[in-house]
Enzyme design. Structure first.
Site, mmCIF file in Angstrom:
data_model
loop_
_atom_site.group_PDB
_atom_site.id
_atom_site.type_symbol
_atom_site.label_atom_id
_atom_site.label_comp_id
_atom_site.label_asym_id
_atom_site.label_seq_id
_atom_site.Cartn_x
_atom_site.Cartn_y
_atom_site.Cartn_z
ATOM 1 N N GLY A 280 -16.638 13.347 -21.759
ATOM 2 C CA GLY A 280 -17.858 14.203 -21.850
ATOM 3 C C GLY A 280 -17.801 15.559 -21.868
ATOM 4 C CB SER A 281 -19.522 18.406 -20.944
ATOM 5 O OG SER A 281 -20.527 18.086 -21.123
ATOM 6 C CB THR A 282 -14.027 18.457 -19.892
ATOM 7 O OG1 THR A 282 -13.762 16.866 -20.107
ATOM 8 C CG2 THR A 282 -14.478 18.559 -18.514
#
Lengths: 566, 399
Positions: A280-282
């Site tokens: 995801g966003s990481t």
């Protein structure tokens, strides 16, 4: 005398002597190897002398795995005399039926174990029975004084001290040293005639990079978060971003090392390195670093994300909130998917893939623990039409928590990819350093300027307006990134609506990092966002860790208590 | 042959010396079995040296015996050995060990009469087949010594001592074969043995014990054990051996390593070269024996020399065949080398006689001539009687 017959008889006899010689040539020359081997098998025995495995200590010398001296009882069937009364007592002491014990004792042979590594009181009682043919040997039993602590790092050994997991397995040859076996010559009665020097041989001791106190902190906080969010599993890794030394590593569920053999597969799994998830966003670090290093963008470059969605390959990807015009810095701070995809499109798939690989995605980190997996990212030529809308925001890739942590460490340490490791030194029983791992490979992958710029961006994540404000602590800046990803339902092969992976990865103090840490919570209930689930765990751990490490508090501008989700 | 044969003496010295060395090698490492017998490092070695000394004294005595005396002693010796053999079963005099009663008490040691029986039988047979009464084509003449052999064998089987039975059989048949008896008589004897073999086949347990030498690995723990250990010893030795004192098989792996199976340890410590060296010594010993026999004009002496040489050679041969698994495993010492006083003493006596008989003694010769004259007269009388029943008497004259 009959001359003819004398000649016949004498010839036969002398001929017979020569037959004997032929037979001897057959036995002693042609069958020499086989028979000499049989002889060796008979009189040479490799005796296991119970070598004491080296102990395992943390970076400050606290014992994590040591040895207990316990008695084992064996029987010499040739000297065993059956006395029913004593046998009954023995059986009750060992918690077995007398017949079961008798069944163990064969008629042939000289040695059979009756009970291994017994409790001292029990062994004393059996000794006092003075049963003929019973003997005792002191054996070392591996003991883990901290039970569950760092179970996935240390690993454990079986009843014969055979290594099964973790450091015990990976560094087995050092812990065993060269000892443990002595070749002896013995006669048919099994008496030892000559042998090497039988002394207690000790293996080498292993000093871990783990700090027991930090390990306790992360385990305690991970456990709290697990029960708070009723999560299925969780991993926390804390690393020195400059050296790659793992300071603490925990997964839940875990297990008691002293009962290692009865732990199930899920408990024994070292998720931090053996399990892949969609980050995801990481994963937005890849486009961020790529864009800065390629000088495509500056932190204040503007993106119009006011439509709240972007169409890629006929599929619309949306932001959680509608934003207006965001700077590049704000795209990361607020974790705008639309903005990130736009950055990704500007970077192009070739360079996106290049930076993902540079940051160690899809490659094993080389950590010195067994079972690490590499994860995967598809090469650009295999991307579908929608890939450019998925990969920049951390979908269609599989990573391990450790890989993401290593990528963020590169930002923390000024641009180097480090080799994570858990063993600091190997020390011989007499105190010599046999191996030291203080200087593991460290490769510059990005310029220090890029690292510094991106660090500033990551700092804003925990500041007002960022998705990770819950990760901020008093007194020190935290740089980091939240991540929330849907898990793929194995049954439908589609993104699950209920199952998420929430994570937060970052380092602290942001400008002079002492620790880099990732918190991954699998399947939290009630809340799903990394900023809500994982960021507070990061904060609670960082707070305690920094005070334990005596990290000075920095001057820091006041920060309002406004909480912005995501 | 004007002078006595030095070669016989030298070989005997080498064999007994080598034997003593091997006995020290096999018994100096104390095994639990030996400790149970109260042994110390030099226990067996000292006793064996003592036996060797006594052996040389007996050899000297035997050397002094005139052939005529030996001939006269034949029957008494047979009777004495029979009595001694029976004494084994008398409580207080007989000594049993390892499930067998083979010894009689003879302070400070024991004596095994079955060893003496072999020599008594040789002397008796030499006398019997050289006598004018012996007829090669008479089954009665053939069966008489066989009967004597059976009587002894019956007693020896009760002890039991199958090794002695086996060597006695070979010895007797070899002597009768040499005498020129009809082959068919020997054939009849072999046929008579067939029922015994069949009976053994019907008892699988006993049969397996005897046939285990063919494939000892079929029953490696019990019947085949000793033979496998013997093979391992020999095989471990290879060409040059593991070196004196370095045998592993003597460390109670190979039972009887200082007695019946000492040859296996020689093979292990000195290799094929050492083993062949020992075999060659026995071949030379036997060869010297038959050379001496061939030079003898007097029939009794010829047979006696042949018989004594055969006695030693056959025992050595059977021992070699046993330890190399070519005949069933039976207890039989290797002459001059194995530990075991009785065998050594008897063989030393035999060597004493052989050395004496290798010498051409003037007195003896004249004595021989006188005897021969007497015999010729006797034969002439006999041949007259013969012609009544038989067509010819060529065999007698051929002799």
């Amino acid at each position: 005398m009959n001359k003819k017959r004398a000649v016949i008889l004498n010839t036969v006899i002398i001929f017979s002597f020569f037959i004997v010689i032929f037979r001897l040539v057959d036995l002693m020359i042609f069958n020499h190897k086989i028979l000499a081997n049989s002889a060796r098998k008979q009189y040479i025995k490799v005796e296991d002398i119970q070598a004491r495995r080296g102990i395992i200590v943390d970076r400050r010398g606290r014992e994590l795995a040591l040895n207990l001296e316990l008695d084992s009882v064996y029987c010499d069937p040739q000297n065993f005399t059956r006395e029913n009364e004593k046998l009954g007592t023995l059986a009750s002491l060992m918690g077995q039926k007398p017949e079961a014990i008798l069944a163990k004792i064969p008629e042939q042979g000289r040695f059979v174990w009756l009970g291994r590594k017994m409790e001292p009181e029990k062994a004393e009682k059996i000794k006092s029975l003075k049963i003929n043919g019973l003997g005792f040997l002191t054996e070392a039993k591996r003991y883990y004084p901290k039970s569950n602590l760092a179970s996935h790092i240390i690993g454990f050994v079986g009843v014969d001290n055979q290594s099964l997991e973790g450091i015990e397995l990976k560094y087995d040859k050092y812990l065993k040293a060269n000892g443990g076996k002595v070749i002896v010559e013995r006669d048919a009665g099994g008496r030892i005639l000559s042998s090497g020097v039988i002394t207690e041989i000790k293996g080498n001791n292993i000093v871990l990079t783990i700090d027991e106190v930090l390990q306790q902190i992360i385990e305690k906080e991970l456990d709290k978060a697990m029960s708070k969010w009723k999560a299925a599993a969780g991993s926390v890794i804390m690393m020195d971003p400059f050296t790659g030394e793992i300071l603490a590593l925990a997964n839940l569920p875990d297990y008691d090392l002293n009962k290692g053999s009865s732990a199930n597969a899920s408990e024994r799994r070292n998720r931090a390195i053996t399990d892949c998830y969609e980050p995801g966003s990481t994963f937005k670090i890849v486009i961020g670093i790529g864009a800065l290093e390629e000088k495509i963008l500056k932190p204040n470059s503007l993106f119009d994300v006011s439509r709240g969605g972007i169409e890629v390959g006929g599929k619309t990807i949306r932001d959680v909130h509608k934003y207006g015009v965001l700077t590049f810095k704000e795209v990361i701070q607020k974790s705008s998917n639309v903005g990130s995809i736009m950055v990704g499109m500007k970077l192009g798939k070739e360079r996106l893939y290049k930076y993902a690989k540079l940051l160690g995605i899809g490659e094993k980190t080389g950590i010195d623990l067994p079972g690490e997996v590499s994860g995967w990212i598809r090469p650009p030529e295999k991307w579908s039409a929608t890939s450019i809308g998925a990969i920049p925001i951390g979908q269609e890739v599989a990573v391990t928590p450790l890989q993401i942590l290593r990528a963020y460490s590169a930002v923390a340490n000024g641009g180097y990819l480090v080799t994570p490791h858990v063993v600091k030194e190997i020390i011989s029983p007499d105190g010599r350093t046999i191996a030291s791992f203080n200087d593991r490979d460290k490769i510059r992958i990005i310029s220090s300027r890029t690292a510094e710029t991106f660090r500033e961006i990551l700092k804003s994540v925990t500041e007002e307006g960022g998705t990770g404000t819950l990760a901020s602590i008093d007194g020190n800046d935290v740089a980091g990134k939240t991540g929330t990803a849907q898990m793929i339902n194995p049954a439908t092969k589609r993104y699950s609506k209920e199952k998420y992976v929430s994570s937060f990865v970052g380092f602290v103090p942001a400008d002079n990092p002492r620790i880099a840490m990732i918190v991954v919570i699998y399947e939290p209930r009630g809340q799903i966002y990394g900023g809500a689930v994982a960021a507070p765990v990061f904060r609670d751990i960082a707070n305690q860790a920094l005070s334990y490490l005596k990290v000075p508090i920095e001057e820091k501008q006041n920060k309002p208590d406004i909480v912005v989700m995501r | 042959m004007e002078r006595q044969d030095k070669c016989l003496l030298i070989i005997t010295l080498i064999l007994t010396g080598f034997g003593a060395l091997m006995i020290y090698s096999t018994t100096s490492v104390l095994t639990p079995v030996l400790i149970k017998k109260g042994a110390t490092e030099f226990f067996f070695f000292k006793r064996h040296l003592f036996t060797i000394v006594v052996g040389f004294i007996i050899m000297a005595i035997a050397y002094r015996l005139k052939p005529s005396v030996i001939e006269k002693l034949a029957i008494p010796l047979l009777i004495i050995s029979l009595i001694l053999l029976l004494l084994v079963f008398v409580p207080g005099i007989g000594v049993s060990a390892g499930g067998a009663r083979r010894w009689i008490r003879l302070w400070p040691s024991t004596f095994q009469p079955s060893e003496l029986v072999k020599m008594a039988m040789v002397i008796f047979l030499a006398k019997y087949i050289s006598s004018p009464d012996y007829k090669t084509d008479s089954f009665i003449s053939f069966i008489k010594p066989i009967g004597v052999m059976f009587i002894f064998q019956l007693i020896i089987i009760l002890q039991p001592d199958f090794g002695a039975v086996m060597s006695l059989t070979f010895l007797t048949i070899a002597m009768l074969f040499l005498s020129g008896t009809r082959i068919r008589y020997i054939g009849i004897l072999v046929l008579a043995a067939i029922p015994v073999i069949i009976k053994l086949s019907l008892e699988p347990y006993r049969f397996r014990r005897i046939t285990s030498f063919i494939n000892p690995w079929e029953d490696p723990q019990k019947t085949g054990f000793q033979l496998i250990q013997s093979f391992i010893a020999l095989g471990n030795g290879g060409l040059t051996g593991v070196g004196l004192g370095s045998s592993k098989q003597k460390l109670s792996y190979l039972p009887e390593s200082h007695t019946d199976f000492i040859f296996s340890i020689i093979g292990e410590e000195f290799g094929l070269i050492g083993a062949i060296f020992v075999i060659i010594l026995f071949i030379i010993l036997f060869y010297r024996g038959i050379k001496i026999a061939a030079s003898k004009k007097y029939i009794f002496i010829g047979y006696l020399v042949t018989g004594l040489s055969l006695m030693i050679a056959l025992q050595a041969l059977i021992n070699f065949a046993v330890v190399t698994g070519m005949v069933p495993t039976k207890g039989l010492p290797l002459p001059f080398i194995s530990y075991g006083g009785s065998s050594l003493l008897v063989n030393m006596a035999a060597i004493g006689m052989l050395i004496r008989l290798s010498k051409k003694d003037e007195n003896e010769e004249t004595e021989d001539k006188n005897i021969i004259k007497k015999k010729i007269i006797k034969r002439k009388v006999e041949s007259r009687n013969f012609k009544r029943n038989y067509k010819g008497n060529r065999i007698i004259f051929e002799r």
